[in-house]
Structure formats: structure tokens, C-alpha cells
Scaffold this motif. Structure first.
Motif, PDB file in Angstrom:
ATOM      1  N   GLU A 497       4.145  -4.754   4.687  1.00  0.00           N
ATOM      2  CA  GLU A 497       3.015  -4.401   5.548  1.00  0.00           C
ATOM      3  C   GLU A 497       3.009  -2.904   5.860  1.00  0.00           C
ATOM      4  O   GLU A 497       1.945  -2.277   5.916  1.00  0.00           O
ATOM      5  CB  GLU A 497       3.071  -5.209   6.836  1.00  0.00           C
ATOM      6  N   HIS A 500       1.681  -1.133   2.881  1.00  0.00           N
ATOM      7  CA  HIS A 500       0.251  -1.383   2.728  1.00  0.00           C
ATOM      8  C   HIS A 500      -0.574  -0.502   3.672  1.00  0.00           C
ATOM      9  O   HIS A 500      -1.563   0.116   3.272  1.00  0.00           O
ATOM     10  CB  HIS A 500      -0.061  -2.855   3.002  1.00  0.00           C
ATOM     11  N   HIS A 501      -0.161  -0.427   4.936  1.00  0.00           N
ATOM     12  CA  HIS A 501      -0.905   0.391   5.893  1.00  0.00           C
ATOM     13  C   HIS A 501      -0.767   1.873   5.583  1.00  0.00           C
ATOM     14  O   HIS A 501      -1.716   2.642   5.805  1.00  0.00           O
ATOM     15  CB  HIS A 501      -0.429   0.093   7.308  1.00  0.00           C
ATOM     16  N   LEU A 516       0.853   0.609  -2.765  1.00  0.00           N
ATOM     17  CA  LEU A 516       0.389  -0.763  -2.903  1.00  0.00           C
ATOM     18  C   LEU A 516       1.272  -1.537  -3.880  1.00  0.00           C
ATOM     19  O   LEU A 516       1.569  -2.723  -3.659  1.00  0.00           O
ATOM     20  CB  LEU A 516      -1.064  -0.797  -3.363  1.00  0.00           C
ATOM     21  N   ALA A 519       4.348  -2.436  -2.054  1.00  0.00           N
ATOM     22  CA  ALA A 519       4.087  -3.533  -1.125  1.00  0.00           C
ATOM     23  C   ALA A 519       4.049  -4.861  -1.864  1.00  0.00           C
ATOM     24  O   ALA A 519       4.656  -5.852  -1.429  1.00  0.00           O
ATOM     25  CB  ALA A 519       2.772  -3.292  -0.393  1.00  0.00           C
ATOM     26  N   LYS A 539      -0.668 -11.802   2.065  1.00  0.00           N
ATOM     27  CA  LYS A 539      -0.581 -10.344   1.984  1.00  0.00           C
ATOM     28  C   LYS A 539      -0.380  -9.880   0.544  1.00  0.00           C
ATOM     29  O   LYS A 539      -0.917  -8.851   0.131  1.00  0.00           O
ATOM     30  CB  LYS A 539       0.569  -9.847   2.858  1.00  0.00           C
ATOM     31  N   THR A 543      -2.977  -7.537  -1.522  1.00  0.00           N
ATOM     32  CA  THR A 543      -2.530  -6.294  -2.141  1.00  0.00           C
ATOM     33  C   THR A 543      -2.825  -6.294  -3.635  1.00  0.00           C
ATOM     34  O   THR A 543      -3.254  -5.270  -4.195  1.00  0.00           O
ATOM     35  CB  THR A 543      -1.020  -6.110  -1.891  1.00  0.00           C
ATOM     36  N   GLN A 546      -6.396  -5.442  -4.222  1.00  0.00           N
ATOM     37  CA  GLN A 546      -6.672  -4.017  -4.064  1.00  0.00           C
ATOM     38  C   GLN A 546      -6.182  -3.211  -5.264  1.00  0.00           C
ATOM     39  O   GLN A 546      -6.696  -2.124  -5.533  1.00  0.00           O
ATOM     40  CB  GLN A 546      -6.031  -3.508  -2.773  1.00  0.00           C
TER      41      GLN A 546
END
Length: 634
Positions: A497, A500-501, A516, A519, A539, A543, A546
Motif C-alpha cells: 500500500e 502504491h500511494h 506499482l 507493490a 489491492k 495495481t 493500473q
């Protein structure tokens, strides 16, 4: 050495309450280590020639139950989910054996009762602050408490679990007030403690707490009336009327307070309505039990089977069955349930035997007599009646602080008398080995729990940093935790996480893509440890989407939907998956289903943008708009 062991035991029982009841391993393990040291210290207690005889059948039933539960936890599917159960079982056995064999004196037990009751007053004081002044206030400022509104929880996170504790503490206080040999001032203070516990219980707003404490009071009143009839038959009618009037006055005062309180009237309307959500959780537990009725599905497995079998009406995460007996059957099978039945039966039978011994050997017939042994025994029986009823509607025994107090109460039932009664020698050729069981368990707990503490500390610090949006710090702490602990799925989740952020915040496309990928790789590693972890699946799927890895994302979302087919969140994320690929016909029913199930944040925004995207055939990434950057839930 005896006093040293008693001090360590009392300190550990108080600290684990102060540390949110040991709700997380990082707070429970330090207290477990103190218990382990107390168990090892018991080896230094000078061997006394004469010793109270504990019920050997009770001890054997406790050891059989504890050993089975501990072994079953070691053969459970997910080691990390079973770990808290394993440590708690060892700790509870240590408390039980220490208080049943070494600390069996009435004075020592009264010391523990008074220490826990004094800290119970601190719990009530903090509960009053939460009720009147600062809702959701916590003594540990970094600990997040869900929004319970007016409902007080003291040092705990859950008001229901505080209600279970205060209901249990109230019974020994009332028993000491009525049956002990203490001075008038001591008994008056005990009555004050009893009233304070009832006050704290009232502001928890716990339906199960109200019901279970009422049952405990009924048990105490019934036993007291029987004793009054035995000791003071000429005045039995007068005592019965007086007892009935006192209980009626207490109930009337409580009802008057509730009627005059708008908040309580609103709370009790929910009691009358009976929404039935616990019944839905029980049905999930029954379905889980049918998967492996003999030995159960393993420790901690209700965490994901409860999701798999959840009713669509239950959208809050069903982490427990809200019924300790049903969850025990589901996770440990008929064998665990049978051993529990033998354990309970043997202890209550021996409590009746001990009660008769106290009456015959210590009490004067046809006269009103007080006895500390009788006070402890009646208080323990009534307190256990409270928690055994409370376990029907909640999971209070999954909280280590409550479970350890219950172990202490059962130790009183297993050895209810004192040194002045039947004595025996622990000869080398008889049952002397019982003295070495607690130290052996202490050594095992020390060497299994101790090395896990550093990893838990880094996991807790990473969780707090992630919650507070300090992503670089969260990533660094999680990485340090993984260097010490490879079986904690939370560490993989926090690290993934955080990456990712950080990817969302960077303005460099290559750097974002690399973050990414890190992650996604971290989430995949976490799934190797806990394949049924819905968080990691969602999650990782997000990811991969994305990154444009739609096939990998599809695998994640399909698996998440198999594990939790009635979750609005899973349907919403799956809808985003198809939305991102411009598959509007597949995204729309998933969004609509998510909204029907109660997930409105993502699904409503998704449906709104889906209409816009269909009209304009836009190519933007809906994740950047539909998934707000908000701190993860505790």
C-alpha cells in the motif's frame, strides 16, 4: 519468591488490560513474557510440605483442552491467523496452573481480585470520559477506536468486550461485600466497586452485557438465598424479602436512569427491534462447521470463511461469529467442543464439592457466618455465569485480557479451599510433576513469543504511519519488519500500500510504474503467506489494472469473488476492473450489485462516470478519480 511471582502475575493482568486488552499481538506479547517469567519464577518457590489438593480431574481436563487447542492451532492453514490463539492458550494455562497450584491461598487470590478491581475502576473512569466528554477517546493516543458514539469502551476498543469484563468484576465485588470476613470499610468499598462496575456496564450500551450480568446477579442471588436458608433458617423469609427488595431497587434505579436518558431509550429500541445480524453470523459459522465437523477448519479460519458464507445483509467485516461456542466448533470441531464440555462440567461439579466442604468444615451451622473462601467461590461462580452467557452473543474470550481473567476464575473452582482444609504432600512419586507444567509452558511461551515481538512492533509502526499518510516511513518500517518476520501478511499489505500511494504521488511515469510493480510483487508475496487474504487480492488486482496487466487482475478479482461472493466492495473493485478496459456492459451490473449490497462510494461514482465515458468514449484511468487517497481502516 511467592510474592515476586504474585507481583509479576498481577502486573501482567493489569498491563494487558491497559494495552487495549491485548487486542493485537504487539500489545499482548510483552504481557505474555511477564507471565512466562512468573511461571519460571514458580520454580523458586520454596517447596511446602503441606499443600491444598487441587482437583486432579479439573487439572487434567484443562490440560487436555489446552493441549488439543494448541496442537490444532499448529496444524491450521494460515500460521499467522493461528498464532494469537496459540500464545493465548499457553498464557491462559499458565495463569490457571499458577493460581490453581502455587497461588492457591485465599489471601493471594484476594490480592489479585483487588488489583483487578482497582484497575476496573480506572476502566470505568475512562469510560465516563468517553461517554460524557470525548467520544472515541483512547488512553493510548495512537490507537484508533471505531466510531462507537456514546458507547464507552474504557481501555478496550470494543464496548461489548468491556461489558464482559465489568460484568465479571462486579460479581466478586458483590460477593466480598456480602460474604467476606473483611472490615465494614472493606465491604463498603467492595459494594462501591460493584456499583461502579454496573455504572460502567450501563454506559457500554451492550445488550449482551446487560443480559449476561442479569444472569450472573440471578445466580448470585439464588446461591446466596440457599446459603441463607442453610445458616439462618429462622430468618430466611426476612432475608429473602430483603434481598428481593435490594435487587428490585437496583433494577428500578437503572430503569429510571434509562427512561430519563434519550440516548439510552434510543439504544434500547435497537434491543427491542433485534436486527438479527448475529444470527446471520451464526449461520456462516454453521456452514463452516459442516466443512470439517470432527476437527474443525483450524484456528482463525472464521476470518475468511465468515466472508465466504456471509449473508448479503452483513456488509461489516464478519471477523468473528459473535458466538464463542459456535466459533470453537467451527474451528476446532466436535473434539474441541467435547473437551470444552468436559472442562466446564468437571469444574462446576468440583465447585459444588468445594462449596459443600467450605460449609461443612469452616462454617457454623444455624448462625450467620462470613468466609473469604465462600466469598471467592460464590464470586467466581457468578462471574463465570456472566461470561458463559456473554459468549453466546459476543467473542469476549478472543480478547486476551478477558480470557486470562476467566482462567483465574476457573482456577478458583478447581481449588476452592485453603490451607486449613484437606492437605496433602506433593511427593516425588505422586503428582509432583504438576509443579513443573507451568514453568515448562512459560519456557515454551518465552521462546516462541519473544522472537516475534520485534516484527510486530515494526508492523504496528508501519500501520500507524500508513494511516497517517506517511508513506515513505510506512514503507521503510514495513521493510524492516519483513527482515525479521516473513509470515505476517500485514507487513506485505502495508509495504504494498505504501508503494502504491507513493506511485500515485510521483510525477515521473517511469518511477510510478516501478513503484506499482514493486507493490504488485509485494502483494503477490503476501498471498503466498495468506492465500485467502481478500485485502491483498483486491489491492493486487487494482495495481495490476493500473499496470495494464488485465489478465493477472482478472485472476485476482475472480478469486476475491469466490472467497467473498456477497461483498459490495469486491463487486465495486471488479466493476472498476472492467470499466478501465472500456467493457461498460460488464462493469454496469457489478456497480449496480455493489450499490445494492451497500457499497456506494465507488459504485455510485463508477456509474456516474460510466455514463459519461460511454458517451464520450474517454480513455482516462477511472482509478485516479474513483479511488480517493484515504487512510486505510484500522
Amino acid at each position: 519468591m511467592l510474592h515476586f511471582v504474585l507481583a509479576l502475575l498481577a502486573t501482567s493482568l493489569v498491563l494487558i488490560q491497559a494495552f487495549i486488552g491485548g487486542n493485537r499481538l504487539v500489545y499482548a506479547i510483552p504481557c505474555y513474557l511477564l507471565l512466562a517469567l512468573a511461571a519460571l519464577g514458580a520454580l523458586g518457590i520454596r517447596k511446602r510440605r503441606l499443600r491444598v489438593q487441587p482437583a486432579f480431574g479439573c487439572l487434567l481436563s484443562a490440560l487436555a483442552l489446552g493441549i488439543y487447542l494448541a496442537l490444532r492451532s499448529q496444524f491450521s492453514p494460515v500460521e499467522y491467523l493461528a498464532r494469537p490463539h496459540f500464545f493465548l492458550i499457553l498464557a491462559a494455562l499458565i495463569v490457571y496452573l499458577l493460581c490453581g497450584i502455587e497461588l492457591s491461598g485465599t489471601r493471594q487470590r484476594l490480592v489479585l481480585i483487588w488489583v483487578l478491581s482497582l484497575f476496573g475502576l480506572a476502566q470505568v473512569a475512562l469510560a465516563v470520559v468517553q461517554f460524557r466528554d470525548v467520544p472515541n477517546f483512547m488512553a493510548l493516543p495512537w490507537v484508533f477506536r471505531p466510531d462507537w458514539g456514546f458507547r464507552a469502551s474504557g481501555f478496550y476498543i470494543s464496548p461489548n468486550q468491556l461489558a464482559g469484563l465489568l460484568g465479571m468484576l462486579a460479581m466478586p465485588m458483590l460477593s466480598i461485600c456480602c460474604w467476606s470476613r473483611g472490615e465494614t470499610s472493606t465491604r463498603a468499598f467492595a459494594f462501591y466497586g460493584f456499583i461502579a462496575c454496573l455504572t460502567g456496564l450501563a454506559i457500554t450500551g451492550s445488550r449482551g452485557g446487560y443480559l449476561s450480568t442479569g444472569v450472573g446477579l440471578f445466580v448470585f442471588a439464588g446461591l446466596s438465598l440457599l446459603l441463607a436458608w442453610r445458616f439462618n433458617r429462622p430468618h430466611f423469609l426476612l432475608l429473602s424479602v430483603a434481598t428481593a427488595l435490594i435487587l428490585t431497587a437496583l433494577v428500578t434505579a437503572t430503569l429510571f436512569f434509562i427512561v430519563k436518558s434519550e440516548v439510552y431509550e434510543k439504544r434500547l429500541s435497537h434491543v427491542r427491534e433485534g436486527r438479527g445480524q448475529p444470527a446471520e453470523l451464526w449461520r456462516a459459522g454453521i456452514k463452516q462447521f459442516r466443512l470439517a465437523p470432527a476437527f474443525g477448519t483450524g484456528s482463525g479460519t472464521y476470518l475468511y470463511y465468515g466472508r465466504q458464507f456471509r449473508n448479503p445483509a452483513v456488509q461489516s467485516d464478519p471477523q468473528h461469529a459473535h458466538n464463542e461456542y459456535l466459533e470453537l466448533l467451527a474451528e476446532y470441531g466436535w473434539v474441541g467442543g467435547g473437551l470444552l464440555a468436559v472442562f466446564l462440567g468437571s469444574h462446576f461439579i468440583w465447585a459444588a464439592v468445594g462449596l459443600r466442604r467450605v460449609l461443612d468444615l469452616k462454617m457454623k451451622p444455624s448462625a450467620w457466618t462470613a468466609s473469604n473462601e465462600l466469598a471467592l467461590l460464590l464470586g467466581a461462580i457468578s462471574a463465570l455465569a456472566v461470561i458463559l452467557v456473554h459468549c453466546i452473543t459476543d467473542f469476549s474470550l478472543h480478547l486476551p485480557a478477558n480470557a486470562l481473567f476467566v482462567a483465574f476464575l476457573f482456577a478458583i473452582l478447581a481449588n476452592p479451599t485453603v490451607e486449613s482444609l484437606q492437605r496433602f504432600e506433593l511427593r516425588s512419586n505422586s503428582r509432583a510433576w504438576l509443579r513443573f507444567v507451568a514453568p515448562a509452558l512459560g519456557a515454551l511461551l518465552l521462546f516462541t513469543a519473544g522472537p516475534r515481538l520485534s516484527g510486530e512492533i515494526f508492523a504496528e509502526r508501519a500501520r500507524i504511519a500508513l494511516r497517517d499518510l506517511r508513506y515513505p516511513e510506512a514503507a521503510a518500517l514495513a521493510q524492516r519488519g519483513l527482515e525479521r518476520e516473513q509470515k505476517n501478511p500485514d507487513l506485505f499489505y502495508y509495504l504494498g500500500e505504501a508503494h502504491h500511494h507513493l506511485a500515485l504521488k510521483t510525477s515521473h511515469p517511469k518511477e510510478a510504474a516501478e513503484l506499482l510493480r514493486q507493490a504488485a510483487s509485494t502483494f503477490a508475496d503476501g498471498l503466498k503467506v495468506f492465500p485467502q487474504d481478500e485485502r491483498l487480492l483486491l489491492k493486487m488486482g487494482r495495481t495490476c489494472d493500473q499496470l495494464g496487466q488485465f489478465a493477472e487482475a482478472e485472476t485476482c478479482f475472480r478469486r476475491a469473488l469466490e472467497l467473498d461472493p456477497n461483498s459490495g466492495t469486491v463487486h465495486a473493485y471488479y466493476g472498476l476492473h472492467w470499466h478501465l478496459q472500456r467493457q461498460f456492459g460488464k462493469a454496469r451490473p457489478l456497480y449496480e450489485r455493489a450499490r445494492q449490497l451497500g457499497e456506494t462510494q465507488i459504485s455510485s461514482a463508477g456509474l456516474r462516470d460510466l455514463e459519461r465515458d460511454q458517451a464520450a468514449a474517454r480513455s482516462h484511468n477511472p482509478f485516479t478519480e474513483l479511488l480517493p487517497e484515504e487512510p486505510p481502516k484500522e
